[in-house]
Design a protein around this motif. Structure first.
Motif, PDB file in Angstrom:
ATOM      1  N   GLY A 107       0.813  -1.208   0.000  1.00  0.00           N
ATOM      2  CA  GLY A 107       0.000   0.000   0.000  1.00  0.00           C
ATOM      3  C   GLY A 107       0.846   1.257   0.000  1.00  0.00           C
ATOM      4  O   GLY A 107       0.520   2.247  -0.670  1.00  0.00           O
ATOM      5  N   TRP A 108       1.954   1.217   0.738  1.00  0.00           N
ATOM      6  CA  TRP A 108       2.869   2.363   0.776  1.00  0.00           C
ATOM      7  C   TRP A 108       3.491   2.596  -0.593  1.00  0.00           C
ATOM      8  O   TRP A 108       3.615   3.726  -1.059  1.00  0.00           O
ATOM      9  CB  TRP A 108       3.950   2.118   1.813  1.00  0.00           C
ATOM     10  CG  TRP A 108       4.878   3.278   2.020  1.00  0.00           C
ATOM     11  CD1 TRP A 108       4.746   4.306   2.905  1.00  0.00           C
ATOM     12  CD2 TRP A 108       6.102   3.519   1.311  1.00  0.00           C
ATOM     13  NE1 TRP A 108       5.805   5.170   2.798  1.00  0.00           N
ATOM     14  CE2 TRP A 108       6.649   4.715   1.821  1.00  0.00           C
ATOM     15  CE3 TRP A 108       6.788   2.842   0.296  1.00  0.00           C
ATOM     16  CZ2 TRP A 108       7.850   5.258   1.359  1.00  0.00           C
ATOM     17  CZ3 TRP A 108       7.991   3.382  -0.176  1.00  0.00           C
ATOM     18  CH2 TRP A 108       8.499   4.564   0.357  1.00  0.00           C
ATOM     19  N   VAL A 109       3.874   1.510  -1.243  1.00  0.00           N
ATOM     20  CA  VAL A 109       4.511   1.617  -2.551  1.00  0.00           C
ATOM     21  C   VAL A 109       3.544   2.165  -3.596  1.00  0.00           C
ATOM     22  O   VAL A 109       3.951   2.851  -4.533  1.00  0.00           O
ATOM     23  CB  VAL A 109       5.040   0.230  -2.981  1.00  0.00           C
ATOM     24  CG1 VAL A 109       5.497   0.236  -4.433  1.00  0.00           C
ATOM     25  CG2 VAL A 109       6.196  -0.200  -2.081  1.00  0.00           C
ATOM     26  N   LEU A 110       2.266   1.885  -3.426  1.00  0.00           N
ATOM     27  CA  LEU A 110       1.262   2.290  -4.403  1.00  0.00           C
ATOM     28  C   LEU A 110       0.608   3.620  -4.060  1.00  0.00           C
ATOM     29  O   LEU A 110      -0.541   3.865  -4.428  1.00  0.00           O
ATOM     30  CB  LEU A 110       0.190   1.201  -4.528  1.00  0.00           C
ATOM     31  CG  LEU A 110       0.669  -0.105  -5.153  1.00  0.00           C
ATOM     32  CD1 LEU A 110      -0.415  -1.168  -5.063  1.00  0.00           C
ATOM     33  CD2 LEU A 110       1.087   0.115  -6.606  1.00  0.00           C
ATOM     34  N   ARG A 111       1.332   4.498  -3.397  1.00  0.00           N
ATOM     35  CA  ARG A 111       0.796   5.823  -3.118  1.00  0.00           C
ATOM     36  C   ARG A 111       0.539   6.587  -4.411  1.00  0.00           C
ATOM     37  O   ARG A 111      -0.305   7.466  -4.461  1.00  0.00           O
ATOM     38  CB  ARG A 111       1.748   6.612  -2.217  1.00  0.00           C
ATOM     39  CG  ARG A 111       1.861   6.061  -0.803  1.00  0.00           C
ATOM     40  CD  ARG A 111       2.865   6.858   0.003  1.00  0.00           C
ATOM     41  NE  ARG A 111       4.177   6.810  -0.630  1.00  0.00           N
ATOM     42  CZ  ARG A 111       5.203   7.566  -0.254  1.00  0.00           C
ATOM     43  NH1 ARG A 111       5.054   8.444   0.725  1.00  0.00           N
ATOM     44  NH2 ARG A 111       6.373   7.458  -0.854  1.00  0.00           N
ATOM     45  N   GLN A 112       1.286   6.256  -5.446  1.00  0.00           N
ATOM     46  CA  GLN A 112       1.043   6.800  -6.773  1.00  0.00           C
ATOM     47  C   GLN A 112       0.568   5.666  -7.678  1.00  0.00           C
ATOM     48  O   GLN A 112       1.002   4.524  -7.525  1.00  0.00           O
ATOM     49  CB  GLN A 112       2.299   7.437  -7.342  1.00  0.00           C
ATOM     50  CG  GLN A 112       2.762   8.677  -6.600  1.00  0.00           C
ATOM     51  CD  GLN A 112       3.968   9.315  -7.268  1.00  0.00           C
ATOM     52  OE1 GLN A 112       4.204   9.123  -8.452  1.00  0.00           O
ATOM     53  NE2 GLN A 112       4.728  10.077  -6.498  1.00  0.00           N
TER      54      GLN A 112
END
Length: 252
Positions: A107-112
């Motif tokens: 989820g952190w990685v997919l902030r964008q």
């Protein structure tokens, strides 16, 4: 080249090391040890206006033991740049990562949003003999998170295999997880990420697990064969060659 590398934490060198590595990577919400190596390209969170092609995996993706531009995500980035495609490659590989750790930080990685998400996880689970049901559930959870965060993203699942140290059935069932998930979720599958590299001493570092620069060039060719049709505006008349900036040798 706009190539982002999130982290280069230290990882397992041998299967035995894998069984006893620090479990903190399994609960990390963001890639750890970012200071281990400087980011290459724009900082995480920076916007370039390009579509994002994100590699999410463990030490194989992170490029353990080689330079960032020698690891297969870096080689893919060089290929994309040479073709002037409108993509930014992001390396979100984290050494020592398990599927549980990946689920906790995706989820952190997919902030964008991402356009293409390459999922390369599970090898450490298999080396540690973790329950296959957990590995399958965690991978499914990562896939579901990508679908929620970036509904239009193409998801590529990198298949992995393990030696039969824990029994032929465990190894066979582990391999089957990737085909099953790809079929159930309509994913693009790389049948075996290390095809032509795994088990070849000349293409792996001393630990027998992590590819050398030459090994990474073969992995890059395998990955590119699958990625190529997913990237719009690919110019088919150009040869598919990978050239390391540190080596003149090419894969054809």
């Amino acid at each position: 080249m706009r190539f982002v590398r999130f982290s280069l934490a230290g990882l397992l060198a041998l299967a035995l090391t894998a069984c006893h590595s620090n479990s903190s990577s399994e609960t990390a919400k963001a890639p750890a040890a970012t200071s281990a190596a400087p980011a290459v390209g724009p900082k995480p969170g920076a916007t370039s206006g390009k579509k994002r092609l994100l590699f999410f995996g463990n030490s194989l993706t992170a490029g353990y033991g080689v330079e960032p531009d020698q690891a297969f995500p870096g080689l893919i980035g060089q290929k994309i740049d040479s073709l002037q495609l409108d993509y930014e490659v992001v390396n979100a590989g984290l050494s020592g990562e398990t599927t549980a750790g990946g689920l906790s930080r995706v989820g952190w990685v997919l902030r964008q949003p991402v356009a293409v998400f390459v999922l390369e996880l599970g090898g450490n689970d298999g080396l540690r003999g973790l329950p296959l049901a957990s590995t399958r559930r965690n991978l499914q959870g990562i896939i579901d998170t990508v679908r929620r965060r970036s509904p239009k993203a193409q998801i590529v699942l990198a298949g992995m295999q393990i030696p039969p140290n824990l029994g032929a059935k465990y190894a066979a069932d582990f391999k089957a997880i990737y085909q099953d998930l790809a079929t159930q979720n309509n994913l693009v599958l790389i049948p075996f990420l290390l095809q032509g590299v795994g088990g070849d001493r000349s293409l792996n570092q001393a630990d027998g697990i992590h590819p050398t620069p030459a090994g990474h060039r073969i992995v890059a060719r395998t990955v590119w064969t699958v990625l190529q049709p997913l990237l719009p505006n690919y110019i088919t008349r150009r040869p598919s060659r990978f050239t390391s900036s540190r080596s003149s040798s090419r894969l054809r």
